[in-house]
Design a protein around this motif. Structure first.
Motif: not given
Lengths: 184, 134
Positions: A145-168, B18-22
């Motif tokens: 559920d992306t709602r759970e993932v977004k809650e954990i990510l907080g300010d980190t955008p879910i569409n960041n290329t590195q985050v996406v690889k982790m989600v995958e 987060e440390n790696n990203l700006n």
């Protein structure tokens, strides 16, 4: 389409065009009943009964950039070729549900393909839309559920290329587990 | 990268990441990013747009280029699929056609990093001369 995950990528675009904010994708594998069912449910703008009849016609499309719409007809063809069926339930302003059933062991059923990748690409491309992905094999299920993932990510955008690889990776690991458990 | 299996694992990795990203300076300003839109309607997907999109993501991670990669619908260039629109900050978007993973590498190495134009551009922006300004 080479595999079912590509169909999912394709069909979900319809939900996105219909301005859905929550899209549920369900893959249900029941080898004992010889069925594999893919259900996509959205809360988009829905269709009129006339439109529902027309969408399986390749010469119907709501877009204006070209005259044909092959997404649903191809999905339907693949379902029917493997001894299954496709049905659509839609209500204006409520949403649309599309259910495709395949013959699990039928030789013409396309492989499922890289479903974790398909889901992660959808999540990445549509950060404002929430996705729920459920994968069931026999009685075991995995829910993402992306709602759970977004809650954990907080300010980190879910569409960041590195985050996406982790989600995958996370989805792939869990599906892998599900498949191994079902073989026991 | 360690394996992520549960939401707990994701939480741990997030801190490292987060440390790696700006992120913060840019998050309010999407125009500051390079934006890539891969055409992913039925025509694009059937022609291999998923491999193209995956390569954009992988290559961006390898080269540490900040990209926003998204999908878009059919742009009407079905004959040239897979296609992708690349928009550099402050520039007009350019559509590249007949893509494959190797071509994606070329776009990132040459166009996105150095602004060099490469082959395979589909002319889409026809601008007419404004007669009043002549």
């Amino acid at each position: 389409m080479k595999d079912l995950s590509l169909h999912i990528l394709d069909i979900v675009q319809n939900s996105i065009s219909a301005k859905a904010t929550l899209i549920e994708i369900e893959v249900n594998e029941q080898p004992n009943n010889d069925t594999l069912t893919i259900t996509i449910t959205d809360n988009g703008k829905g269709m009129t009964p006339e439109q529902v009849i027309k969408v399986t016609d390749p010469y119907f499309t709501s877009r204006t950039s070209r005259k044909v719409g092959l997404g649903i007809p191809l999905f339907k063809q693949n379902a029917e070729q493997s001894g299954g069926k496709l049905s659509i339930i839609s209500t204006i302003d409520v949403g649309t549900q599309i259910i495709a059933q395949f013959g699990y062991s039928h030789i013409d059923r396309p492989a499922l393909g890289n479903i974790a990748n398909a889901i992660s690409l959808l999540v990445m491309s549509n950060p404002a839309i929430d996705f729920i992905y459920t994968h069931t094999i026999n009685k075991e299920s995995y829910l993402f559920d992306t709602r759970e993932v977004k809650e954990i990510l907080g300010d980190t955008p879910i569409n960041n290329t590195q985050v996406v690889k982790m989600v995958e990776g996370m989805i792939a690991e869990n599906i892998n587990d599900l498949q191994q458990n079902s073989n026991k | 990268m360690a394996k992520v299996k549960s939401l707990e694992d994701l939480k741990k990795l997030k801190t490292q990441l987060e440390n790696n990203l700006n992120l913060r300076e840019k998050s309010d300003n999407p125009d500051g990013y390079v934006q890539v839109k891969v055409a992913m309607a039925t025509c694009g997907i059937a022609a291999g747009a998923r491999d193209v999109m995956n390569r954009f993501i992988e290559k961006a991670n390898e080269e540490k280029v900040d990209l926003i990669v998204t999908q878009t619908g059919c742009m009407g260039y079905c004959y040239a699929e897979p296609t992708a629109e690349v928009k550099l900050p402050g520039k007009d978007p350019i559509v590249f056609g007949y893509l494959n993973p190797q071509k994606v590498d070329e776009i990132i190495d040459k166009y996105i990093k150095n602004g060099e134009l490469i082959e395979g551009i589909i002319p889409v922006n026809y601008q007419t001369i404004d007669k009043d300004n002549i």
